[in-house]
Design an enzyme around this catalytic site. Structure first.
Site, short mmCIF file in Angstrom:
data_model
loop_
_atom_site.label_atom_id
_atom_site.label_comp_id
_atom_site.label_asym_id
_atom_site.label_seq_id
_atom_site.Cartn_x
_atom_site.Cartn_y
_atom_site.Cartn_z
N HIS A 145 0.84 -1.21 0.00
CA HIS A 145 0.00 0.00 0.00
C HIS A 145 0.87 1.26 0.00
CE1 HIS A 145 -3.69 2.29 1.43
NE2 HIS A 145 -2.72 3.15 1.68
N GLU A 146 1.83 1.31 0.91
CA GLU A 146 2.68 2.50 1.01
C GLU A 146 3.60 2.64 -0.20
OE1 GLU A 146 1.72 4.45 3.13
OE2 GLU A 146 0.62 3.10 4.46
N HIS A 149 1.88 4.55 -2.86
CA HIS A 149 2.01 5.99 -2.60
C HIS A 149 3.39 6.49 -3.03
CE1 HIS A 149 -1.77 6.14 -0.65
NE2 HIS A 149 -1.40 5.69 0.53
#
Length: 246
Positions: A145-146, A149
């Site tokens: 997920h990160e 980003h």
């Protein structure tokens, strides 16, 4: 897109306290300050010494060590995380054909407030919340997920205080990381949803919660409205993957 330097730079630091309200500006930047204490970046010698002596958010050494062991295992064996590391490395090469090795030191474990399992800052990197990681598979989803980003920030220079920019990256991160696949949603919510609709509902729910934590967001209603406004273009953008991993 706007320059990510619009995020306030580190200033005079005091030992961070956990935010009482995760929607506040303090909550939004709490993990960033935690990251500073963990890495020592921007700290005075006195602040570093204070951290070493009594920084009370560092959990027991065993828990911290386990987080790093999980991190290193996932970086070595997870197809999703390895692929994202390769794509980030290509972007770090500025598109000139040069591929810079992925900097694993940009992924740090530390204790966090109970309402998050990880975070990303464009200047500092990725924070994994060691007190929120259930197992290595949870860490895999969080790290993936990160890393979405991270990828988005390098490719589009996201302004993280712009609600639409923030919502778009949160939609993509929740959709592409694997955290909303059927098995993960079943673990969290049980029966009562189809695979396709369950995936989209999960992405919307998690993106809305994340946008609510932005200091420029008034409430859940505004967060949901922003997520809906950018939904079609952002959910259907699966770069750098060919399709959504379910």
């Amino acid at each position: 897109m706007s320059d990510p330097s619009t995020i306030p730079p580190p200033g005079e630091l005091q030992k961070p306290e956990p935010p009482k309200n995760p929607k506040s500006t303090e909550g939004f930047h709490w993990w960033r300050r935690t990251f500073q204490y963990r890495t020592g970046i921007g700290l005075t010698p006195e602040e570093k010494q204070n951290y070493e002596n009594d920084y009370h958010f560092v959990l027991q050494r065993k828990q911290c060590q386990q987080c790093y062991e999980y991190r290193d295992w996932i970086l070595k064996y997870s197809p999703t995380v390895r692929f994202m590391a390769q794509q980030i490395s290509k972007l770090n090469g500025n598109g000139g054909g040069q591929v810079l090795p992925f900097d694993e030191s940009k992924i740090v474990c530390d204790a966090c407030p109970e309402w998050r399992s990880g975070g990303f800052h464009p200047e500092l990197g990725i924070l994994l919340c060691q007190n929120r990681i259930r197992d290595k598979w949870h860490l895999e989803d969080t790290l993936a997920h990160e890393m979405v980003h991270y990828f988005d920030n390098l490719k589009w220079q996201v302004d993280w205080l712009n609600l639409k920019h923030h919502a778009c990256s949160e939609i993509r991160a929740s959709s592409l990381s694997g955290e909303c696949r059927f098995s993960a949603e079943f673990h969290r919510r049980g029966f009562g949803f189809t695979i396709a609709k369950g995936h989209q509902d999960c992405v919307k729910r998690r993106a809305t919660l994340s946008v609510m934590g932005n200091p420029n967001c008034k409430d859940e209603k505004q967060a949901g409205k922003i997520v809906n406004e950018v939904w079609d273009s952002c959910f259907n953008d699966t770069r750098p993957f060919d399709e959504i991993y379910r």
